[in-house]
Motif scaffolding. Structure first.
Motif, PDB file in Angstrom:
ATOM      1  N   SER A 229      33.450   9.560  60.259  1.00  0.00           N
ATOM      2  CA  SER A 229      32.213  10.092  60.845  1.00  0.00           C
ATOM      3  C   SER A 229      31.371   8.998  61.492  1.00  0.00           C
ATOM      4  CB  SER A 229      31.388  10.807  59.771  1.00  0.00           C
ATOM      5  OG  SER A 229      31.058   9.920  58.713  1.00  0.00           O
ATOM      6  N   SER A 230      31.593   7.742  61.076  1.00  0.00           N
ATOM      7  CA  SER A 230      30.857   6.615  61.649  1.00  0.00           C
ATOM      8  C   SER A 230      31.474   6.112  62.955  1.00  0.00           C
ATOM      9  CB  SER A 230      30.819   5.460  60.642  1.00  0.00           C
ATOM     10  OG  SER A 230      32.135   5.060  60.285  1.00  0.00           O
ATOM     11  N   SER A 231      32.648   6.630  63.321  1.00  0.00           N
ATOM     12  CA  SER A 231      33.343   6.174  64.525  1.00  0.00           C
ATOM     13  C   SER A 231      32.605   6.599  65.791  1.00  0.00           C
ATOM     14  CB  SER A 231      34.766   6.742  64.548  1.00  0.00           C
ATOM     15  OG  SER A 231      35.364   6.548  65.813  1.00  0.00           O
ATOM     16  N   LYS A 232      32.717   5.768  66.821  1.00  0.00           N
ATOM     17  CA  LYS A 232      32.142   6.110  68.119  1.00  0.00           C
ATOM     18  C   LYS A 232      32.750   7.394  68.677  1.00  0.00           C
ATOM     19  CE  LYS A 232      31.765   1.179  69.334  1.00  0.00           C
ATOM     20  NZ  LYS A 232      32.256   0.128  70.263  1.00  0.00           N
ATOM     21  N   ASN A 233      33.971   7.709  68.236  1.00  0.00           N
ATOM     22  CA  ASN A 233      34.686   8.852  68.792  1.00  0.00           C
ATOM     23  C   ASN A 233      34.589  10.110  67.941  1.00  0.00           C
ATOM     24  OD1 ASN A 233      35.435   7.207  70.844  1.00  0.00           O
ATOM     25  ND2 ASN A 233      37.570   7.017  70.277  1.00  0.00           N
ATOM     26  N   PHE A 234      33.824  10.043  66.845  1.00  0.00           N
ATOM     27  CA  PHE A 234      33.719  11.232  66.010  1.00  0.00           C
ATOM     28  C   PHE A 234      33.126  12.427  66.766  1.00  0.00           C
ATOM     29  CE2 PHE A 234      31.796  13.843  62.586  1.00  0.00           C
ATOM     30  CZ  PHE A 234      32.961  14.155  61.914  1.00  0.00           C
ATOM     31  N   PRO A 235      32.171  12.224  67.675  1.00  0.00           N
ATOM     32  CA  PRO A 235      31.666  13.367  68.457  1.00  0.00           C
ATOM     33  C   PRO A 235      32.767  14.071  69.248  1.00  0.00           C
ATOM     34  CG  PRO A 235      30.137  11.544  68.631  1.00  0.00           C
ATOM     35  CD  PRO A 235      31.365  11.009  67.943  1.00  0.00           C
ATOM     36  N   LEU A 236      33.790  13.318  69.670  1.00  0.00           N
ATOM     37  CA  LEU A 236      34.906  13.941  70.400  1.00  0.00           C
ATOM     38  C   LEU A 236      35.669  14.890  69.482  1.00  0.00           C
ATOM     39  CD1 LEU A 236      36.352  10.875  72.381  1.00  0.00           C
ATOM     40  CD2 LEU A 236      34.850  12.683  73.231  1.00  0.00           C
ATOM     41  N   VAL A 237      35.840  14.481  68.233  1.00  0.00           N
ATOM     42  CA  VAL A 237      36.539  15.321  67.261  1.00  0.00           C
ATOM     43  C   VAL A 237      35.757  16.614  67.041  1.00  0.00           C
ATOM     44  CG1 VAL A 237      37.337  15.484  64.879  1.00  0.00           C
ATOM     45  CG2 VAL A 237      37.598  13.340  66.134  1.00  0.00           C
ATOM     46  N   LYS A 238      34.443  16.507  66.892  1.00  0.00           N
ATOM     47  CA  LYS A 238      33.604  17.687  66.672  1.00  0.00           C
ATOM     48  C   LYS A 238      33.668  18.632  67.868  1.00  0.00           C
ATOM     49  CE  LYS A 238      29.640  17.216  64.617  1.00  0.00           C
ATOM     50  NZ  LYS A 238      28.255  16.763  64.324  1.00  0.00           N
ATOM     51  N   LYS A 239      33.683  18.069  69.062  1.00  0.00           N
ATOM     52  CA  LYS A 239      33.789  18.903  70.261  1.00  0.00           C
ATOM     53  C   LYS A 239      35.134  19.602  70.322  1.00  0.00           C
ATOM     54  CE  LYS A 239      30.720  16.188  73.271  1.00  0.00           C
ATOM     55  NZ  LYS A 239      30.674  15.330  74.497  1.00  0.00           N
ATOM     56  N   PHE A 240      36.190  18.863  69.985  1.00  0.00           N
ATOM     57  CA  PHE A 240      37.528  19.450  70.044  1.00  0.00           C
ATOM     58  C   PHE A 240      37.661  20.583  69.036  1.00  0.00           C
ATOM     59  CE2 PHE A 240      42.056  19.773  69.142  1.00  0.00           C
ATOM     60  CZ  PHE A 240      42.583  19.819  70.423  1.00  0.00           C
ATOM     61  N   ASP A 241      37.024  20.432  67.895  1.00  0.00           N
ATOM     62  CA  ASP A 241      37.101  21.473  66.870  1.00  0.00           C
ATOM     63  C   ASP A 241      36.499  22.788  67.353  1.00  0.00           C
ATOM     64  OD1 ASP A 241      38.395  19.830  65.079  1.00  0.00           O
ATOM     65  OD2 ASP A 241      36.581  19.261  63.986  1.00  0.00           O
ATOM     66  N   GLN A 242      35.617  22.722  68.338  1.00  0.00           N
ATOM     67  CA  GLN A 242      34.974  23.931  68.857  1.00  0.00           C
ATOM     68  C   GLN A 242      35.800  24.627  69.929  1.00  0.00           C
ATOM     69  OE1 GLN A 242      32.116  25.005  67.338  1.00  0.00           O
ATOM     70  NE2 GLN A 242      32.521  23.225  66.030  1.00  0.00           N
ATOM     71  N   LEU A 243      36.829  23.972  70.412  1.00  0.00           N
ATOM     72  CA  LEU A 243      37.641  24.553  71.476  1.00  0.00           C
ATOM     73  C   LEU A 243      38.578  25.626  70.939  1.00  0.00           C
ATOM     74  CD1 LEU A 243      38.657  21.293  73.413  1.00  0.00           C
ATOM     75  CD2 LEU A 243      36.807  22.890  73.979  1.00  0.00           C
ATOM     76  N   GLU A 244      38.840  26.620  71.781  1.00  0.00           N
ATOM     77  CA  GLU A 244      39.786  27.662  71.410  1.00  0.00           C
ATOM     78  C   GLU A 244      41.199  27.133  71.534  1.00  0.00           C
ATOM     79  OE1 GLU A 244      41.082  32.188  72.804  1.00  0.00           O
ATOM     80  OE2 GLU A 244      39.194  31.306  73.486  1.00  0.00           O
ATOM     81  N   LYS A 245      41.986  27.322  70.488  1.00  0.00           N
ATOM     82  CA  LYS A 245      43.344  26.793  70.452  1.00  0.00           C
ATOM     83  C   LYS A 245      44.339  27.934  70.275  1.00  0.00           C
ATOM     84  CE  LYS A 245      41.368  22.876  68.012  1.00  0.00           C
ATOM     85  NZ  LYS A 245      40.027  23.543  67.927  1.00  0.00           N
ATOM     86  N   THR A 246      45.454  27.839  70.989  1.00  0.00           N
ATOM     87  CA  THR A 246      46.546  28.785  70.819  1.00  0.00           C
ATOM     88  C   THR A 246      47.647  28.112  70.024  1.00  0.00           C
ATOM     89  OG1 THR A 246      46.049  29.859  72.929  1.00  0.00           O
ATOM     90  CG2 THR A 246      48.240  30.235  71.995  1.00  0.00           C
ATOM     91  N   ASP A 247      48.148  28.785  68.998  1.00  0.00           N
ATOM     92  CA  ASP A 247      49.258  28.261  68.212  1.00  0.00           C
ATOM     93  C   ASP A 247      50.573  28.594  68.905  1.00  0.00           C
ATOM     94  OD1 ASP A 247      47.678  27.238  66.100  1.00  0.00           O
ATOM     95  OD2 ASP A 247      47.525  29.241  65.225  1.00  0.00           O
ATOM     96  N   LEU A 248      51.361  27.573  69.186  1.00  0.00           N
ATOM     97  CA  LEU A 248      52.651  27.759  69.837  1.00  0.00           C
ATOM     98  C   LEU A 248      53.771  27.344  68.892  1.00  0.00           C
ATOM     99  CD1 LEU A 248      51.974  26.361  73.438  1.00  0.00           C
ATOM    100  CD2 LEU A 248      51.752  28.714  72.608  1.00  0.00           C
ATOM    101  N   THR A 249      54.933  27.965  69.084  1.00  0.00           N
ATOM    102  CA  THR A 249      56.103  27.654  68.268  1.00  0.00           C
ATOM    103  C   THR A 249      57.339  27.583  69.151  1.00  0.00           C
ATOM    104  OG1 THR A 249      55.170  28.856  66.370  1.00  0.00           O
ATOM    105  CG2 THR A 249      57.527  28.369  66.310  1.00  0.00           C
ATOM    106  N   ILE A 250      58.153  26.585  68.925  1.00  0.00           N
ATOM    107  CA  ILE A 250      59.477  26.535  69.527  1.00  0.00           C
ATOM    108  C   ILE A 250      60.485  26.244  68.419  1.00  0.00           C
ATOM    109  CG2 ILE A 250      58.701  25.758  71.803  1.00  0.00           C
ATOM    110  CD1 ILE A 250      59.650  22.934  71.035  1.00  0.00           C
TER     111      ILE A 250
END
Length: 312
Positions: free
Chosen positions: A48-69
């Motif tokens: 959480s102290s990382s400069k890039n932690f805000p990127l992780v929080k933003k990514f968590d808000q994105l809609e994701k599709t689960d794919l399988t091969i």
């Protein structure tokens, strides 16, 4: 020398050899379990102290599709995140040793903000994918190719960039010369990948355990040949790069003591003559920490590379 004395020496010598072989066999099984066998203990995430932690929080808000091969008899899972604006450009983001797609969220957000569709697969023997043995890129490269083919089949106009971190970096480099890799893959970015599995495991044996390569690493390689069908030296990024024709950006930290920085130069030199190649060395960055150490330079370099070779 009396016959009885010779016999005793022969017995003692044979016993010592047998004991040494038994010790080597036990050590081989022990370290094979550490190095190759799946372990689902949660891996380190971005602090959480990382400069890039805000990127992780933003990514968590994105809609994701689960794919399988299904590839090589294994079900493999991935997240797919479309770009905000429709595009044919996609990045396949490949994670490292004993990691999973969750650990790559900061990179997923990086490429999302650059306007790309993002596919984050779980390697075989990791995350939600099947498999019990880690393959250091040797078989993983086939899985990356399978994902690239899936994306291409669904959109023949797609333009794909392969991005990998650590073992994932070695994986995308190993995929670079494969005939099966679709032409839709037009560029590669690797961050702190090793030159080949033999060199990396030999280095780890020495640096972590102070163990010389003979006999243990030789025994590990032989056991892996029996269990997985390949010797350690066959998992080689440098060999693949010597035949690679796609533009490649190679990234490393100059304070990397896990995959030594020297391997950056080995990989860079190995790239086929005439193939466009660029290199970024981040000062003060430890293993897999280049992005977090200097986020702006990291992003700017990748953005420039993609504009040059993929039209961004």
């Amino acid at each position: 020398m009396k016959k009885s004395t010779k016999k005793k020496l022969t017995i003692w010598s044979s016993s010592i050899v047998a004991l040494l072989l038994l010790i080597d066999l036990g050590a081989t099984f022990y370290f094979y379990n550490i190095a190759y066998v799946r372990n689902d203990i949660p891996t380190n995430q971005v602090e959480s102290s990382s400069k890039n932690f805000p990127l992780v929080k933003k990514f968590d808000q994105l809609e994701k599709t689960d794919l399988t091969i299904k590839n090589d008899g294994l079900k493999l899972k991935a997240w797919y995140v479309p770009a905000e604006k429709k595009t044919n450009k996609t990045v396949i983001v490949v994670h490292g040793f004993r990691q999973s797609k969750e650990t790559m969220r900061q990179y997923g957000q990086l490429f999302h903000e650059l306007g790309y569709n993002v596919l984050l697969p779980d390697n075989r023997a990791a995350g939600d994918s099947e498999g019990q043995l880690i393959t250091y890129g040797f078989h993983d490269k086939k899985d990356v190719i399978a994902w690239a083919k899936k994306l291409t089949d669904e959109n023949p106009k797609t333009n794909i960039t392969l991005f990998g971190l650590s073992m994932g970096a070695a994986t995308v480099m190993m995929a670079s010369n494969q005939e099966e890799l679709p032409d839709s893959v037009n560029s590669i970015i690797e961050d702190c990948g090793y030159s080949d599995a033999w060199s990396e495991i030999t280095y780890q044996a020495k640096s972590t355990y102070n163990i010389p390569p003979f006999p243990l690493v030789y025994s590990l390689s032989a056991m892996n040949k029996v269990r997985q069908g390949w010797f350690l030296k066959e998992a080689s990024a440098t060999q693949a790069l010597s035949e690679n024709k796609r533009p490649i950006l190679l990234i490393h930290g100059d304070s990397d003591t896990y995959v030594p920085t020297a391997m950056l130069y080995d990989n860079y030199k190995a790239v086929k003559a005439g193939t466009p190649k660029e290199m970024l060395l981040i000062k003060g960055a430890a293993h897999a920490k280049a992005f977090e150490t200097n986020p702006s330079l990291y992003q700017q370099t990748i953005e420039k590379f993609l504009k040059k070779y993929n039209g961004l």
